[in-house]
Design an enzyme around this catalytic site. Structure first.
Site, PDB file in Angstrom:
ATOM      1  N   GLN A   2      -3.756   5.498  -0.190  1.00 62.74           N
ATOM      2  CA  GLN A   2      -3.288   4.113  -0.377  1.00 62.74           C
ATOM      3  C   GLN A   2      -4.303   3.327  -0.669  1.00 62.74           C
ATOM      4  O   GLN A   2      -4.233   2.176  -1.447  1.00 62.74           O
ATOM      5  CB  GLN A   2      -2.958   3.865   1.007  1.00 62.74           C
ATOM      6  CG  GLN A   2      -1.700   4.420   1.623  1.00 62.74           C
ATOM      7  CD  GLN A   2      -1.409   4.374   3.202  1.00 62.74           C
ATOM      8  OE1 GLN A   2      -2.127   4.598   3.800  1.00 62.74           O
ATOM      9  NE2 GLN A   2      -0.153   3.781   3.343  1.00 62.74           N
ATOM     10  N   SER A  32       3.225   5.663  -3.333  1.00 69.64           N
ATOM     11  CA  SER A  32       4.093   6.395  -3.766  1.00 69.64           C
ATOM     12  C   SER A  32       4.464   6.326  -5.365  1.00 69.64           C
ATOM     13  O   SER A  32       4.949   7.333  -5.694  1.00 69.64           O
ATOM     14  CB  SER A  32       5.651   5.741  -2.996  1.00 69.64           C
ATOM     15  OG  SER A  32       5.572   6.252  -1.586  1.00 69.64           O
ATOM     16  N   GLY A  78       0.727  -1.170  -0.033  1.00 74.00           N
ATOM     17  CA  GLY A  78       0.016  -0.020  -0.142  1.00 74.00           C
ATOM     18  C   GLY A  78       0.827   1.292  -0.093  1.00 74.00           C
ATOM     19  O   GLY A  78       0.684   2.283  -0.588  1.00 74.00           O
ATOM     20  N   ASP A  79       1.802   1.260   0.716  1.00 74.43           N
ATOM     21  CA  ASP A  79       2.863   2.346   0.752  1.00 74.43           C
ATOM     22  C   ASP A  79       3.607   2.511  -0.535  1.00 74.43           C
ATOM     23  O   ASP A  79       3.708   3.512  -1.202  1.00 74.43           O
ATOM     24  CB  ASP A  79       3.882   2.232   1.954  1.00 74.43           C
ATOM     25  CG  ASP A  79       3.136   2.422   3.501  1.00 74.43           C
ATOM     26  OD1 ASP A  79       2.092   2.988   3.449  1.00 74.43           O
ATOM     27  OD2 ASP A  79       3.855   2.261   4.352  1.00 74.43           O
ATOM     28  N   LEU A  80       3.997   1.477  -0.764  1.00 71.23           N
ATOM     29  CA  LEU A  80       4.919   1.565  -2.204  1.00 71.23           C
ATOM     30  C   LEU A  80       4.069   1.766  -3.432  1.00 71.23           C
ATOM     31  O   LEU A  80       4.374   2.611  -4.248  1.00 71.23           O
ATOM     32  CB  LEU A  80       5.504   0.174  -2.287  1.00 71.23           C
ATOM     33  CG  LEU A  80       6.344  -0.346  -1.160  1.00 71.23           C
ATOM     34  CD1 LEU A  80       6.842  -1.816  -1.575  1.00 71.23           C
ATOM     35  CD2 LEU A  80       7.658   0.621  -1.304  1.00 71.23           C
TER      36      LEU A  80
END
Length: 412
Positions: free
Chosen positions: A215, A188, A183-185
């Site tokens: 996200q 980003s 989710g973070d990646l």
């Protein structure tokens, strides 16, 4: 273009984004990874941290160095190629300082919960007044609008609320999160794409805008065919383990020293596979001679999989890759150690050495390969406030006395 912070006082990197100035007030991964990509591509990224409470990813393992001087390789991986300053955004002096930098920046990236920057008096409308061309990239759990906008979030909330968690794992067990902070990646990655799109628009009309990245939204787009399966057929995706919902064989198979992925489900690849493993007659076996027959769960379990298991169990992963060559889709399921040592990964320059605490540590490289650009050697992540004098002194025009006073007052 906005008047940027570039001049002879700032060490610049080569690359297609050279000349672009990014203020990075993000922390952990959903944000730092976005600005790292921009820095890898040549942008001058200035990481802004609180003087007393820097990015807490600095405390994440693994650590490199001697006792008492250890640095986080985790933090360094996502903050390489950046310059570092400290500003207390809660102080009046800190707010004024950020505004001064915004006037000469192209992009600001933040990953606070929506509303935080407004409460600080540094929301988009305020910063837009300082620089109408500013691209304001905001990454959050649920985005800047909607009933859940103010909810706190982590990577796992994105995986859970975006549907991906419910699809992962095995049918006879509880769902399993994806084994990385996807989710973070993903957020980003979309933030970097959105930022570049907004910059392109600003080049055309001279105006900046907000890039709003969620996200949950990002994870939802990674669920492949799950949405259309539900909206078109009312089918709810569920965990399938290593199976595929509509093709077989397409999954994990054991061999002498581990496992391989094999995806030879088409009639063409199936026939080639049968020949490669010395049983070409199996391609014309009426029980398994078409994709439709091989997809049947009972046929797959009783005829196809036993055949593949018998073939593959004779060989190691390396031997199977050698047999497969460029003829069939087969790949060893590699450990990270095997990936790092993979000669193809080396040929793609996907493990780069970054200096940390006097040592060169391998990290994943930049997967964006541009034929017209030369990849510059990666630089260390900055220490908190390492470039205060450079950025705030020479470029923001503060005298040594002013810098000293700001530091004494807790503004930097």
């Amino acid at each position: 273009m906005t008047e940027t912070l570039q001049n002879d006082a700032i060490p610049t990197r080569t690359g297609p984004l050279s000349g672009l100035t990014v203020l990075d007030i993000t922390r952990v991964v959903a944000g730092p990874f976005c600005s790292m990509l921009l820095a890898d591509l040549g942008a001058t990224v200035i990481k802004v941290e609180h003087p007393d409470e820097p990015d807490y990813a600095r405390s994440f393992p693994p650590f490199v160095g001697e006792d008492g001087e250890e640095l986080s390789a985790f933090f360094s991986q996502f903050n390489r190629n950046k310059l570092g300053i400290t500003i207390n955004l809660k102080s009046a002096e800190g707010k004024a300082l950020l505004k001064k930098l915004v006037r000469r920046a192209d992009v600001l990236v933040e990953n606070f919960r929506p509303g935080t920057m407004d409460r600080l008096g540094l929301g988009y409308e305020v910063l837009k007044a300082e620089n109408p061309k500013l691209i304001y990239t905001a990454i959050s759990g649920y985005g800047r609008n909607g009933p859940n906008a103010s909810k706190p979030a982590y990577d796992n909330t994105g995986q859970a609320s975006g549907g991906l968690w419910s699809m992962n794992g095995y049918a006879d067990r509880p769902p399993v999160r994806v084994g990385t902070i996807i989710g973070d990646l993903a957020a980003s990655l979309y933030a970097a794409i959105g930022t570049l799109a907004a910059l392109r628009e600003a080049d055309k009309n001279g105006l900046g805008q907000v890039v709003d990245i969620s996200q949950q939204d990002s994870v939802l787009t990674l669920t492949e065919n799950a949405v259309v399966r539900y909206t078109a057929k009312n089918e709810i995706a569920s965990p399938l383990g290593n199976e595929h919902p509509f093709v077989r064989p397409y999954g994990q198979f054991p061999c002498k020293d581990g496992y391989v992925f094999f995806g030879g489900y088409t009639d063409k690849f199936w026939a080639i596979t049968c020949t490669l493993f010395g049983e070409s007659d199996k391609a014309s076996d009426p029980a398994i001679d078409t994709m439709e027959k091989r997809f049947d769960p009972i046929v797959a379990e009783t005829k196809v999989n036993p055949l593949l298991n018998r073939w593959f169990s004779r060989y190691t992963k390396a031997e199977l890759e050698e047999i497969a060559g460029d003829k069939i889709p087969l790949s060893a399921i590699k450990t990270i150690a095997e990936v790092v040592e993979d000669p193809h990964i080396a040929a793609r320059n996907m493990i780069v050495k970054v200096p940390i605490a006097g040592k060169l540590i391998g990290m994943f490289g930049l997967p964006i390969k541009l034929s017209g650009a030369v990849e510059a050697a990666p630089q260390s992540a900055p220490a908190p406030g390492e470039h205060n004098e450079l950025i705030l002194g020479k470029l923001a025009g503060l005298s040594p006395e002013e810098l000293h006073a700001l530091k004494a007052g807790g503004a930097i």
